[in-house]
Scaffold this active site. Structure first.
Site, PDB file in Angstrom:
ATOM      1  N   GLY A  48       0.775  -1.232   0.000  1.00 17.62           N
ATOM      2  CA  GLY A  48       0.000   0.000   0.000  1.00 17.62           C
ATOM      3  C   GLY A  48       0.808   1.285   0.000  1.00 17.62           C
ATOM      4  O   GLY A  48       0.368   2.308  -0.510  1.00 17.62           O
ATOM      5  N   ASP A 107      -5.297   2.009  10.464  1.00 14.54           N
ATOM      6  CA  ASP A 107      -6.699   1.688  10.708  1.00 14.54           C
ATOM      7  C   ASP A 107      -6.823   1.284  12.178  1.00 14.54           C
ATOM      8  O   ASP A 107      -6.977   2.141  13.045  1.00 14.54           O
ATOM      9  CB  ASP A 107      -7.098   0.569   9.734  1.00 14.54           C
ATOM     10  CG  ASP A 107      -8.559   0.187   9.801  1.00 14.54           C
ATOM     11  OD1 ASP A 107      -9.365   0.982  10.313  1.00 14.54           O
ATOM     12  OD2 ASP A 107      -8.908  -0.916   9.347  1.00 14.54           O
ATOM     13  N   LYS A 135      -7.316   6.583  10.730  1.00 18.14           N
ATOM     14  CA  LYS A 135      -8.731   6.524  11.119  1.00 18.14           C
ATOM     15  C   LYS A 135      -8.794   6.479  12.643  1.00 18.14           C
ATOM     16  O   LYS A 135      -8.762   5.394  13.229  1.00 18.14           O
ATOM     17  CB  LYS A 135      -9.392   5.262  10.569  1.00 18.14           C
ATOM     18  CG  LYS A 135      -9.456   5.148   9.064  1.00 18.14           C
ATOM     19  CD  LYS A 135     -10.144   3.830   8.707  1.00 18.14           C
ATOM     20  CE  LYS A 135     -10.073   3.530   7.238  1.00 18.14           C
ATOM     21  NZ  LYS A 135     -10.575   2.163   6.947  1.00 18.14           N
ATOM     22  N   ASP A 163      -5.895  -0.611  -1.821  1.00 13.41           N
ATOM     23  CA  ASP A 163      -6.592  -1.511  -2.750  1.00 13.41           C
ATOM     24  C   ASP A 163      -7.901  -2.036  -2.191  1.00 13.41           C
ATOM     25  O   ASP A 163      -8.162  -1.980  -0.981  1.00 13.41           O
ATOM     26  CB  ASP A 163      -5.721  -2.725  -3.054  1.00 13.41           C
ATOM     27  CG  ASP A 163      -5.692  -3.716  -1.879  1.00 13.41           C
ATOM     28  OD1 ASP A 163      -5.363  -3.289  -0.761  1.00 13.41           O
ATOM     29  OD2 ASP A 163      -6.033  -4.895  -2.095  1.00 13.41           O
TER      30      ASP A 163
END
Ligand code: 5GP
Ligand code: MG
Length: 183
Positions: A48, A107, A135, A163
């Site tokens: 990523g 995350d 987040k 993705d």
């Protein structure tokens, strides 16, 4: 690939290519100031972080080394499996090195809290984190990135390296995936 090429798959565009470039440039300025006079090893988290690593490294007005790790905490879907494993380790001995882990998103924090602990035991002089996105509502592990591009709501986003089932990584912008794509 531009957002127009996958228009129906996105409910909205969070950050455009231009906004991303501007923010990454600001992060690079801060990093250059903070690491002045010290050597710097950027560690990108595959896959990523490929885009943010490439742009951040080029925005830095100084020498850096780059190495890569591949870590898996996700299956192929949109939910974390809770299991971390190394798929590809560093090629660099980080003893005494100043390490900046570059990632695209935090995350739950599971991946990076595990990674930072792991790198810490290898004798690095320092280990810090730069992430483009975070987040805050999803965070369950203690991770304190020194550099954060933006905090975002707890929604599944794609693009700029991020993705869904290996697609959308080459989208220039970052957007929220429409539920019809993954439901
Ligand atoms: P964490 O360990 O912090 O829960 O998750 C880290 C990894 O999960 C990220 O590096 C990324 O690969 C994946 N991930 C977390 N949130 C998202 C998201 O909204 N979209 C995508 N595409 N991947 C995500
Ligand atoms: Mg990642």
């Amino acid at each position: 690939m531009d957002a127009a090429h996958v228009e129906n798959d996105l409910v909205n565009i969070l950050f455009t290519e231009d906004q991303i470039q501007e923010r990454v440039g600001q992060m690079a300025e801060q990093i250059a100031a903070d690491y002045e006079g010290r050597d710097l090893l950027l560690v990108g988290v595959l896959r990523g972080a490929v885009m943010v690593m490439a742009d951040l490294a080029r925005a830095l007005p100084r020498h850096v080394e780059m190495d890569w790790m591949a870590i898996s905490s996700y299956g192929s879907g949109t939910k974390s499996s809770g299991v971390v494993r190394i798929l590809k380790d560093l090629d660099t001995d980080i003893t005494g090195r100043h390490v900046l882990v570059v990632d695209e998103i935090i995350d739950t924090g599971l991946t990076l809290s595990w990674l930072v602990n792991s790198l810490g035991t290898r004798g690095a002089a320092s280990v810090e984190i730069a992430t483009l996105l975070r987040k805050p509502e999803a965070l369950t592990m203690p991770v304190e990135p020194r550099y954060v591009g933006w905090d975002i709501p707890n929604e599944f986003v794609v693009g700029y390296g991020l993705d869904f089932r290996e697609r959308y990584r080459n989208l220039r912008d970052i957007g929220t995936l429409a539920p019809h794509v993954y439901s």
